[in-house]
Design a protein around this motif. Structure first.
Motif, PDB file in Angstrom:
ATOM      1  N   LYS A  79     -27.552  20.655 -43.639  1.00  0.00           N
ATOM      2  CA  LYS A  79     -27.408  22.078 -43.338  1.00  0.00           C
ATOM      3  C   LYS A  79     -28.642  22.900 -43.716  1.00  0.00           C
ATOM      4  N   LEU A  80     -29.504  22.348 -44.552  1.00  0.00           N
ATOM      5  CA  LEU A  80     -30.741  23.045 -44.907  1.00  0.00           C
ATOM      6  C   LEU A  80     -31.957  22.445 -44.203  1.00  0.00           C
ATOM      7  N   ASP A 217     -20.483  18.713 -52.143  1.00  0.00           N
ATOM      8  CA  ASP A 217     -21.435  19.748 -52.539  1.00  0.00           C
ATOM      9  C   ASP A 217     -22.885  19.312 -52.326  1.00  0.00           C
ATOM     10  N   VAL A 218     -23.098  18.031 -52.106  1.00  0.00           N
ATOM     11  CA  VAL A 218     -24.452  17.517 -51.855  1.00  0.00           C
ATOM     12  C   VAL A 218     -24.734  17.462 -50.358  1.00  0.00           C
ATOM     13  N   LEU A 247     -28.402  10.475 -49.095  1.00  0.00           N
ATOM     14  CA  LEU A 247     -29.841  10.556 -48.817  1.00  0.00           C
ATOM     15  C   LEU A 247     -30.474  11.694 -49.602  1.00  0.00           C
ATOM     16  N   GLU A 248     -29.710  12.792 -49.773  1.00  0.00           N
ATOM     17  CA  GLU A 248     -30.246  13.936 -50.513  1.00  0.00           C
ATOM     18  C   GLU A 248     -30.631  13.510 -51.931  1.00  0.00           C
ATOM     19  N   PRO A 255     -29.378  19.809 -52.925  1.00  0.00           N
ATOM     20  CA  PRO A 255     -28.076  19.712 -52.272  1.00  0.00           C
ATOM     21  C   PRO A 255     -27.991  20.729 -51.132  1.00  0.00           C
ATOM     22  N   ALA A 256     -27.214  20.366 -50.117  1.00  0.00           N
ATOM     23  CA  ALA A 256     -27.119  21.241 -48.948  1.00  0.00           C
ATOM     24  C   ALA A 256     -25.656  21.567 -48.648  1.00  0.00           C
TER      25      ALA A 256
END
Ligand SMILES: [Zn+2]
Length: 261
Positions: A79-80, A217-218, A247-248, A255-256
């Protein structure tokens, strides 16, 4: 006794250290000129393996592939991190051969071949599996997302459907899988024999469960035990070995949990 044992370990560690330096000197650009004193934590390993016959395994190279290039098998989309460009389309789409594929969607070449191998193994294990979604282009995601927003509102839609340009399906590296059962695109798929088998074996073929439970949350997404992302067998094995499930986290990305705007 204690002093003698410690001294023996220290000597063993020193010999090991010298061997490692010799082995590394042939390939390292800059061989260290001095050896650092062995630490206590190194001593037990040296005692167990005083004469290594193979050089130590090289550390996993986290820069082997780009995480930004949308054509990279390691691209991180969330999302980011929209795909760049937003309307990216892969150039090596290929239809997996011989697999049940509900909507006949293709995958990128390496993911298609890996899916064929995964399905062959599933077949040998007697596990029913089919593809229910693979590559979706930008325009398709626009239509899907807009329909979800119209039905459930944007806040709800954002929890289960990626905005166009943010969908991993647009990379051509993702398959959503099913077993013809009652848990079609539902969390309970993870408890079906097929879901359990896939969670256990997909990494052998380079696929990871991209949105694991407990990491909402990640990743920004509810658990999706049906959504498998191809990252290649090397990264999948490293993530399994290190116990890092997203992957984050693996690539030290923020986190995204939601979109920036
Ligand atoms: Zn999916």
């Amino acid at each position: 006794m204690m002093r003698a044992r410690l001294r023996g370990s220290w000597i063993g560690a020193t010999v090991t250290g010298a061997l490692v330096v010799l082995l590394l000197a042939g390939c390292a650009a800059e061989a260290p000129e001095t050896t650092s004193p062995p630490t206590v934590s190194e001593a037990p390993a040296a005692t167990q393996d005083p004469e290594p016959t193979e050089p130590p395994a090289p550390a996993f190279d986290r820069t082997a592939h780009s995480i930004d290039d949308p054509m990279s098998i390691w691209v991180v989309s969330n999302k980011l991190r929209p795909l760049t460009p937003m309307d990216f389309a892969p150039t090596d789409l290929s239809m997996p051969v011989g697999l049940e594929n509900e909507f006949g969607q293709p995958l990128r070449e390496p993911a298609a071949r890996a899916a064929e191998a995964l399905f062959a193994a599933a077949g040998e294990a007697g596990v029913p599996v089919r593809i229910i979604s693979a590559y979706r282009d930008y325009g398709t995601q626009v239509g899907l997302y807009d329909s979800y927003v119209a039905r459930d509102g944007q806040a709800a839609a954002d929890t289960y459907s990626a905005r166009p340009g943010h969908s991993e399906h647009q990379t051509g590296l993702v398959i959503d899988l099913d077993d013809h059962g009652a848990c079609y695109l539902q969390a309970c798929f993870g408890e079906t024999p097929t879901g359990v088998w896939l969670a256990e074996h997909a990494a052998d073929y380079g696929f990871i469960v991209r949105y694991p439970a407990g990491k909402e949350d990640v990743t920004g997404f509810m658990p999706e035990p049906w959504h498998f992302r191809y990252v290649g067998p090397e990264l999948a094995a490293e993530m399994r070995a290190t116990g890092v499930s997203t992957l984050e986290e693996f690539f030290d990305l923020p986190p995204a949990p939601g979109y920036a705007g």
